[in-house]
Design an enzyme around this catalytic site. Structure first.
Site, PDB file in Angstrom:
ATOM      1  N   GLY A  11       0.999  -0.632   0.448  1.00 47.54           N
ATOM      2  CA  GLY A  11      -0.247   0.270   0.149  1.00 47.54           C
ATOM      3  C   GLY A  11       0.426   1.039  -0.001  1.00 47.54           C
ATOM      4  O   GLY A  11       0.568   1.941   0.873  1.00 47.54           O
ATOM      5  N   GLY A  12       2.092   1.124  -0.533  1.00 51.99           N
ATOM      6  CA  GLY A  12       2.839   2.552  -0.466  1.00 51.99           C
ATOM      7  C   GLY A  12       2.671   3.423  -1.944  1.00 51.99           C
ATOM      8  O   GLY A  12       1.267   3.584  -2.105  1.00 51.99           O
ATOM      9  N   ARG A  89      17.985  -2.165 -10.078  1.00 48.93           N
ATOM     10  CA  ARG A  89      16.945  -2.630  -9.790  1.00 48.93           C
ATOM     11  C   ARG A  89      17.523  -3.981  -8.745  1.00 48.93           C
ATOM     12  O   ARG A  89      16.958  -4.669  -8.197  1.00 48.93           O
ATOM     13  CB  ARG A  89      16.193  -3.071 -10.732  1.00 48.93           C
ATOM     14  CG  ARG A  89      15.151  -1.269 -11.473  1.00 48.93           C
ATOM     15  CD  ARG A  89      14.590  -1.673 -12.917  1.00 48.93           C
ATOM     16  NE  ARG A  89      13.714  -1.084 -13.546  1.00 48.93           N
ATOM     17  CZ  ARG A  89      14.672  -0.352 -14.049  1.00 48.93           C
ATOM     18  NH1 ARG A  89      16.052  -0.320 -15.109  1.00 48.93           N
ATOM     19  NH2 ARG A  89      13.705   0.963 -14.540  1.00 48.93           N
ATOM     20  N   HIS A 176      13.221  -6.122 -17.511  1.00 51.33           N
ATOM     21  CA  HIS A 176      12.956  -4.797 -17.709  1.00 51.33           C
ATOM     22  C   HIS A 176      14.261  -4.643 -16.160  1.00 51.33           C
ATOM     23  O   HIS A 176      14.519  -4.478 -14.746  1.00 51.33           O
ATOM     24  CB  HIS A 176      12.425  -4.891 -16.037  1.00 51.33           C
ATOM     25  CG  HIS A 176      11.666  -3.534 -15.511  1.00 51.33           C
ATOM     26  ND1 HIS A 176      11.336  -2.475 -16.670  1.00 51.33           N
ATOM     27  CD2 HIS A 176      11.339  -3.006 -14.507  1.00 51.33           C
ATOM     28  CE1 HIS A 176      10.971  -1.235 -15.707  1.00 51.33           C
ATOM     29  NE2 HIS A 176      11.231  -2.078 -13.885  1.00 51.33           N
TER      30      HIS A 176
END
Ligand code: A3D
Length: 321
Positions: A11-12, A89, A176
């Site tokens: 829920g960031g 990442r 990615h």
């Protein structure tokens, strides 16, 4: 038709925007889960309290209890740390793999029939780990990256050519990471090759190639560009919008052709790995991988990108995940 139930794990920054977009578009009832007490409850309340103003009629429930996932049709996962300036990442691997393991175990227990879109980084490894732990069919476990990377590429092309981004079609394949592969040859504006438009603009093919190379480079580094500006986290509006496009394709069985982090079984010469490729997305998740022929240079770039995905997955295995 009963409303869909969509669970958001994390829920960031991205999770919050996802919840609001789902509510505004009335895609379904939302369960927003986070381990931080009060955070998902507070965000959910805040979003729902705008329902009269925005005129939406769905429930948004914040929770710290995985049991609330029961009956979810779709799960979107953003749990995990984002990058800080100077980080790649891949630097997130150890900490986010630990988080993904617990998320996967709980989704397996409480939402066993859901279709899952992973956004947490490093993306290709996190999708792989989630599928390994849950054993969900590969078509129901996918990752969001290519929709965003392609949108970034399209945005830069639109700016350069002074045309509406709605008329730009450009695709990014591969992992990615910094080795992602923007496909220049097929980038077009309503069917007209972007390279031809650049050559006409500059009346110089060398200059046109340089301009394209700069856009390709900016696309590959676009996530980092936002991180450097924000300093406290990474992009969140555009990743959320990109996942919503995928969610809509699944919920409404749209059969959209979207670049997806999907499991490959021989397509593009890759077997047994999750990599970004064009897919048909519909009610069954990834319904087909859309293969097309790559030229030698493109295939070499994709192979390099796949090699870095493999390295990452192997590193994760060495860490015991
Ligand atoms: P952030 O705002 O930090 O939100 C992440 C949330 O995860 C926080 O609220 C944490 O409390 C929560 N969390 C931590 N551990 C757990 C757990 N075990 N279970 C449930 N929730 C937990 O980050 P964000 O929303 O900006 O980014 C989320 C992730 O998406 C990060 O890993 C980013 O790197 C990634 N990301 C991916 C893309 C792609 O396009 C693939 C783009 C941008 C960010």
């Amino acid at each position: 038709m009963a409303r869909k139930k969509i669970a958001l794990i994390g829920g960031g920054q991205i999770g919050g925007v996802l919840a609001q977009l789902i509510a505004l578009r009335q895609l379904g009832d939302v369960v927003l889960f986070d381990i931080v007490e009060g955070l998902p409850q507070g965000k959910s309340l805040d979003i729902v309290e705008a329902s009269r103003v925005d005129g939406f009629d769905v429930n948004v429930k914040g929770t710290n209890d995985y049991k609330d996932l029961e009956g979810s049709d779709l799960v979107i996962i953003t749990a995990g740390l984002p990058r800080k300036p100077g980080m790649s990442r891949d630097d997130l691997l150890t900490v986010n793999a630990k988080i993904m393991k617990s998320v996967a175990e709980n989704v397996k227990q409480f939402a066993p029939n859901s279709t899952v879109i992973v956004i947490s980084n490093p993306l290709d490894a996190m999708v792989t780990l989630f599928q390994k732990i849950t054993g969900f069919p590969h078509n129901r476990v996918i990752g969001q990256a290519g929709v965003l990377d392609s949108s970034r590429f399209s945005t830069f092309i639109a700016w350069e050519l002074g045309v509406s981004v709605k008329d730009v079609n450009a695709m990014v394949l591969g992992g990615h990471g910094d080795t992602m592969v923007p496909i220049v040859r097929y980038a077009n504006v309503n069917g007209i090759p972007v390279m031809e438009l650049l050559e006409r603009k500059y009346k110089d093919s060398v200059k046109a190639k340089e301009v394209m190379a700069a856009m390709v480079k900016r696309t590959k580094m676009a996530g980092g560009e936002v991180v450097e500006l924000l300093k406290t986290g990474s992009a969140f509006y555009s990743p959320a919008s990109s996942a919503i496009a995928m969610a809509e394709a699944i919920i409404f069985d749209e059969k959209r052709v979207l670049p997806t982090c999907a499991y490959l079984q021989g397509e593009f010469g890759v077997s047994g790995y999750y990599v970004g490729v064009p897919t048909v997305l519909g009610a069954n998740g990834v319904e087909t991988v859309v293969e097309f022929s790559l030229d030698t240079e493109e295939q070499a770039a994709l192979d390099k990108s796949v090699a870095s995905v493999k390295e990452l997955v192997e590193a994760m295995t060495r860490l015991g995940f």
